[in-house]
Write a protein that holds these residues in place. Structure first.
Motif, PDB file in Angstrom:
ATOM      1  N   SER A 159      -4.676   5.704   2.649  1.00 47.47           N
ATOM      2  CA  SER A 159      -5.266   6.581   1.636  1.00 47.47           C
ATOM      3  C   SER A 159      -5.200   5.886   0.288  1.00 47.47           C
ATOM      4  O   SER A 159      -4.469   4.922   0.093  1.00 47.47           O
ATOM      5  CB  SER A 159      -4.483   7.885   1.575  1.00 47.47           C
ATOM      6  OG  SER A 159      -3.206   7.645   1.048  1.00 47.47           O
ATOM      7  N   LEU A 160      -5.972   6.415  -0.662  1.00 45.06           N
ATOM      8  CA  LEU A 160      -5.989   5.806  -1.993  1.00 45.06           C
ATOM      9  C   LEU A 160      -4.605   5.806  -2.664  1.00 45.06           C
ATOM     10  O   LEU A 160      -4.179   4.777  -3.191  1.00 45.06           O
ATOM     11  CB  LEU A 160      -7.046   6.487  -2.874  1.00 45.06           C
ATOM     12  CG  LEU A 160      -7.219   5.933  -4.278  1.00 45.06           C
ATOM     13  CD1 LEU A 160      -7.504   4.438  -4.286  1.00 45.06           C
ATOM     14  CD2 LEU A 160      -8.341   6.665  -5.010  1.00 45.06           C
ATOM     15  N   GLU A 180       0.097   2.549  -4.373  1.00 42.19           N
ATOM     16  CA  GLU A 180       1.519   2.244  -4.242  1.00 42.19           C
ATOM     17  C   GLU A 180       1.725   0.812  -3.722  1.00 42.19           C
ATOM     18  O   GLU A 180       2.567   0.069  -4.225  1.00 42.19           O
ATOM     19  CB  GLU A 180       2.133   3.253  -3.272  1.00 42.19           C
ATOM     20  CG  GLU A 180       3.607   3.494  -3.474  1.00 42.19           C
ATOM     21  CD  GLU A 180       4.141   4.412  -2.392  1.00 42.19           C
ATOM     22  OE1 GLU A 180       3.609   5.540  -2.265  1.00 42.19           O
ATOM     23  OE2 GLU A 180       5.074   3.999  -1.681  1.00 42.19           O
ATOM     24  N   MET A 181       0.913   0.469  -2.715  1.00 42.63           N
ATOM     25  CA  MET A 181       0.987  -0.880  -2.145  1.00 42.63           C
ATOM     26  C   MET A 181       0.659  -1.937  -3.195  1.00 42.63           C
ATOM     27  O   MET A 181       1.292  -2.992  -3.257  1.00 42.63           O
ATOM     28  CB  MET A 181       0.016  -0.968  -0.955  1.00 42.63           C
ATOM     29  CG  MET A 181      -0.184  -2.319  -0.339  1.00 42.63           C
ATOM     30  SD  MET A 181       1.249  -2.923   0.542  1.00 42.63           S
ATOM     31  CE  MET A 181       1.436  -1.661   1.780  1.00 42.63           C
ATOM     32  N   ALA A 182      -0.329  -1.631  -4.035  1.00 41.16           N
ATOM     33  CA  ALA A 182      -0.720  -2.574  -5.092  1.00 41.16           C
ATOM     34  C   ALA A 182       0.445  -2.786  -6.061  1.00 41.16           C
ATOM     35  O   ALA A 182       0.739  -3.916  -6.461  1.00 41.16           O
ATOM     36  CB  ALA A 182      -1.950  -2.062  -5.834  1.00 41.16           C
ATOM     37  N   GLN A 183       1.128  -1.701  -6.407  1.00 36.28           N
ATOM     38  CA  GLN A 183       2.262  -1.831  -7.322  1.00 36.28           C
ATOM     39  C   GLN A 183       3.384  -2.635  -6.675  1.00 36.28           C
ATOM     40  O   GLN A 183       4.033  -3.445  -7.323  1.00 36.28           O
ATOM     41  CB  GLN A 183       2.750  -0.449  -7.761  1.00 36.28           C
ATOM     42  CG  GLN A 183       1.777   0.212  -8.733  1.00 36.28           C
ATOM     43  CD  GLN A 183       2.397   1.368  -9.494  1.00 36.28           C
ATOM     44  OE1 GLN A 183       2.843   2.329  -8.871  1.00 36.28           O
ATOM     45  NE2 GLN A 183       2.406   1.300 -10.801  1.00 36.28           N
ATOM     46  N   ASP A 210     -14.043   6.899  -3.148  1.00 38.57           N
ATOM     47  CA  ASP A 210     -14.489   5.788  -2.298  1.00 38.57           C
ATOM     48  C   ASP A 210     -14.555   4.472  -3.069  1.00 38.57           C
ATOM     49  O   ASP A 210     -14.120   3.424  -2.597  1.00 38.57           O
ATOM     50  CB  ASP A 210     -15.824   6.104  -1.610  1.00 38.57           C
ATOM     51  CG  ASP A 210     -16.827   6.755  -2.545  1.00 38.57           C
ATOM     52  OD1 ASP A 210     -16.477   7.014  -3.716  1.00 38.57           O
ATOM     53  OD2 ASP A 210     -17.968   6.988  -2.117  1.00 38.57           O
ATOM     54  N   LYS A 211     -15.106   4.538  -4.283  1.00 39.45           N
ATOM     55  CA  LYS A 211     -15.220   3.300  -5.066  1.00 39.45           C
ATOM     56  C   LYS A 211     -13.833   2.786  -5.474  1.00 39.45           C
ATOM     57  O   LYS A 211     -13.594   1.581  -5.491  1.00 39.45           O
ATOM     58  CB  LYS A 211     -16.081   3.536  -6.307  1.00 39.45           C
ATOM     59  CG  LYS A 211     -17.546   3.779  -5.944  1.00 39.45           C
ATOM     60  CD  LYS A 211     -18.436   3.779  -7.169  1.00 39.45           C
ATOM     61  CE  LYS A 211     -19.861   4.078  -6.748  1.00 39.45           C
ATOM     62  NZ  LYS A 211     -20.791   4.033  -7.875  1.00 39.45           N
ATOM     63  N   SER A 212     -12.945   3.714  -5.796  1.00 35.65           N
ATOM     64  CA  SER A 212     -11.586   3.295  -6.158  1.00 35.65           C
ATOM     65  C   SER A 212     -10.886   2.668  -4.963  1.00 35.65           C
ATOM     66  O   SER A 212     -10.110   1.720  -5.100  1.00 35.65           O
ATOM     67  CB  SER A 212     -10.774   4.494  -6.656  1.00 35.65           C
ATOM     68  OG  SER A 212     -11.434   5.103  -7.737  1.00 35.65           O
ATOM     69  N   MET A 213     -11.176   3.223  -3.765  1.00 28.84           N
ATOM     70  CA  MET A 213     -10.598   2.641  -2.550  1.00 28.84           C
ATOM     71  C   MET A 213     -11.030   1.188  -2.395  1.00 28.84           C
ATOM     72  O   MET A 213     -10.213   0.313  -2.102  1.00 28.84           O
ATOM     73  CB  MET A 213     -11.078   3.417  -1.321  1.00 28.84           C
ATOM     74  CG  MET A 213     -10.029   4.275  -0.683  1.00 28.84           C
ATOM     75  SD  MET A 213     -10.693   5.032   0.805  1.00 28.84           S
ATOM     76  CE  MET A 213     -10.276   3.793   2.025  1.00 28.84           C
ATOM     77  N   ALA A 214     -12.341   0.956  -2.597  1.00 23.91           N
ATOM     78  CA  ALA A 214     -12.857  -0.408  -2.477  1.00 23.91           C
ATOM     79  C   ALA A 214     -12.133  -1.323  -3.462  1.00 23.91           C
ATOM     80  O   ALA A 214     -11.694  -2.423  -3.109  1.00 23.91           O
ATOM     81  CB  ALA A 214     -14.362  -0.425  -2.729  1.00 23.91           C
ATOM     82  N   ALA A 215     -11.975  -0.850  -4.703  1.00 18.05           N
ATOM     83  CA  ALA A 215     -11.310  -1.661  -5.731  1.00 18.05           C
ATOM     84  C   ALA A 215      -9.884  -1.995  -5.312  1.00 18.05           C
ATOM     85  O   ALA A 215      -9.431  -3.142  -5.423  1.00 18.05           O
ATOM     86  CB  ALA A 215     -11.315  -0.920  -7.068  1.00 18.05           C
ATOM     87  N   TYR A 216      -9.166  -0.986  -4.806  1.00 17.54           N
ATOM     88  CA  TYR A 216      -7.763  -1.198  -4.457  1.00 17.54           C
ATOM     89  C   TYR A 216      -7.589  -2.006  -3.171  1.00 17.54           C
ATOM     90  O   TYR A 216      -6.592  -2.705  -3.003  1.00 17.54           O
ATOM     91  CB  TYR A 216      -7.013   0.142  -4.398  1.00 17.54           C
ATOM     92  CG  TYR A 216      -6.442   0.489  -5.751  1.00 17.54           C
ATOM     93  CD1 TYR A 216      -5.183   0.028  -6.121  1.00 17.54           C
ATOM     94  CD2 TYR A 216      -7.177   1.217  -6.671  1.00 17.54           C
ATOM     95  CE1 TYR A 216      -4.661   0.306  -7.366  1.00 17.54           C
ATOM     96  CE2 TYR A 216      -6.664   1.512  -7.939  1.00 17.54           C
ATOM     97  CZ  TYR A 216      -5.401   1.050  -8.273  1.00 17.54           C
ATOM     98  OH  TYR A 216      -4.892   1.311  -9.510  1.00 17.54           O
ATOM     99  N   PRO A 250     -10.292  14.862 -12.274  1.00 17.66           N
ATOM    100  CA  PRO A 250      -9.301  14.928 -11.198  1.00 17.66           C
ATOM    101  C   PRO A 250      -7.925  14.459 -11.672  1.00 17.66           C
ATOM    102  O   PRO A 250      -7.823  13.449 -12.367  1.00 17.66           O
ATOM    103  CB  PRO A 250      -9.846  13.972 -10.140  1.00 17.66           C
ATOM    104  CG  PRO A 250     -10.826  13.107 -10.846  1.00 17.66           C
ATOM    105  CD  PRO A 250     -11.361  13.902 -11.979  1.00 17.66           C
ATOM    106  N   ARG A 251      -6.907  15.248 -11.328  1.00 17.24           N
ATOM    107  CA  ARG A 251      -5.554  14.869 -11.735  1.00 17.24           C
ATOM    108  C   ARG A 251      -4.940  14.008 -10.640  1.00 17.24           C
ATOM    109  O   ARG A 251      -4.301  14.487  -9.718  1.00 17.24           O
ATOM    110  CB  ARG A 251      -4.723  16.128 -11.990  1.00 17.24           C
ATOM    111  CG  ARG A 251      -3.460  15.824 -12.782  1.00 17.24           C
ATOM    112  CD  ARG A 251      -2.639  17.066 -13.038  1.00 17.24           C
ATOM    113  NE  ARG A 251      -3.217  17.915 -14.074  1.00 17.24           N
ATOM    114  CZ  ARG A 251      -3.305  19.252 -13.971  1.00 17.24           C
ATOM    115  NH1 ARG A 251      -2.884  19.865 -12.899  1.00 17.24           N
ATOM    116  NH2 ARG A 251      -3.820  19.941 -14.943  1.00 17.24           N
ATOM    117  N   GLY A 252      -5.215  12.713 -10.726  1.00 14.81           N
ATOM    118  CA  GLY A 252      -4.648  11.772  -9.766  1.00 14.81           C
ATOM    119  C   GLY A 252      -5.618  11.369  -8.668  1.00 14.81           C
ATOM    120  O   GLY A 252      -6.633  12.027  -8.428  1.00 14.81           O
ATOM    121  N   ALA A 253      -5.285  10.274  -7.992  1.00 11.07           N
ATOM    122  CA  ALA A 253      -6.153   9.654  -6.999  1.00 11.07           C
ATOM    123  C   ALA A 253      -6.509  10.603  -5.854  1.00 11.07           C
ATOM    124  O   ALA A 253      -7.641  10.628  -5.376  1.00 11.07           O
ATOM    125  CB  ALA A 253      -5.477   8.411  -6.446  1.00 11.07           C
TER     126      ALA A 253
END
Lengths: 75, 159
Positions: free
Chosen positions: B102-103, B108-111, B17-23, B70-73
């Protein structure tokens, strides 16, 4: 009003409406008009703020059957 | 383009959830034409992990860390209401219903939007993560590189 491009962002959630709007406006020339359709309740504040900061002009917006419509003139 | 504004985010958390907010903020800032950097450190590095197992030479401790994190988002847990992995399943269902990205999609969108993804090399060493295990097209740096981006930044967050 002459609309140069229409972006259908209906059903998309934050941050997609703004990301797609940015992409769409990049493809226009300065002075051309983009029409955006969105169902995201935050879109009005989001697009108003984004247009102001990015130097585009929000010409008009209206709501029709829960669809928010915006007309943006590229700066 | 010297006048471009900058957004810098430190992603310390390894929670979904926090990573989602960041992204989401990073993607939004990119749409604002900011130069965006996400500096991943500690548990936040897991967002950059590839989801398959990569054969690299590791010591015992590094192997253990690698297994426990965790291995990956996609495999990250929630910061609240994780319920031993059931929480993420529920939230992903709700996200689909509301058409939220999804995260992994947000990353991917960020990249795609040329958000600069940086992995902190010091904490990579601590957690035993190697470059081969992380996504392609990311950068590797330390605190000085982060500060260089952040010191003339307009938005700066620690998540």
């Amino acid at each position: 009003m002459i609309v140069d491009k229409v972006l259908d962002a209906k059903g998309l959630a934050c941050p997609m409406p703004i990301v797609k709007t940015k992409k769409a406006i990049n493809e226009l020339e300065s002075g051309q008009v983009l029409e955006v359709h969105s169902t995201d309740k935050g879109a009005k504040n989001d697009l108003t703020a984004w247009a102001k900061s990015s130097g585009h002009e929000l010409l008009k917006h209206e709501e029709e059957n829960n669809v928010l419509k915006f007309w943006l003139k590229k700066g | 383009m010297g006048e471009k504004k900058k957004t810098t985010i430190v992603l310390f958390s390894g929670d979904y959830d926090k990573s989602m907010a960041a992204y989401i903020i990073a993607n939004g800032a990119a749409a604002y034409d900011h130069e965006v950097t996400i500096f991943h450190t500690f548990w936040g590095l897991n967002a950059l992990r590839k989801d398959e197992q990569i054969d690299v030479k590791k010591g015992f401790m590094e192997k253990m860390f690698g297994k426990m994190m965790p291995r990956g988002a996609e495999k990250m847990g929630l910061s609240r209401m994780n319920f031993a992995g059931f929480g993420p399943k529920m939230i992903k269902d709700v996200m689909k219903k509301h058409n939220a990205m999804s995260l992994p999609q947000l990353i991917e969108m960020a990249q795609e939007q040329e958000v600069k993804l940086v992995a902190c090399t010091m904490t990579m060493d601590l957690l035993g993560l190697q470059q081969e295990e992380l996504l392609e097209n990311i950068e590797y740096a330390g605190v000085a590189a982060y500060l260089a981006d952040a010191e003339d930044g307009n938005v700066n967050l620690f998540i």
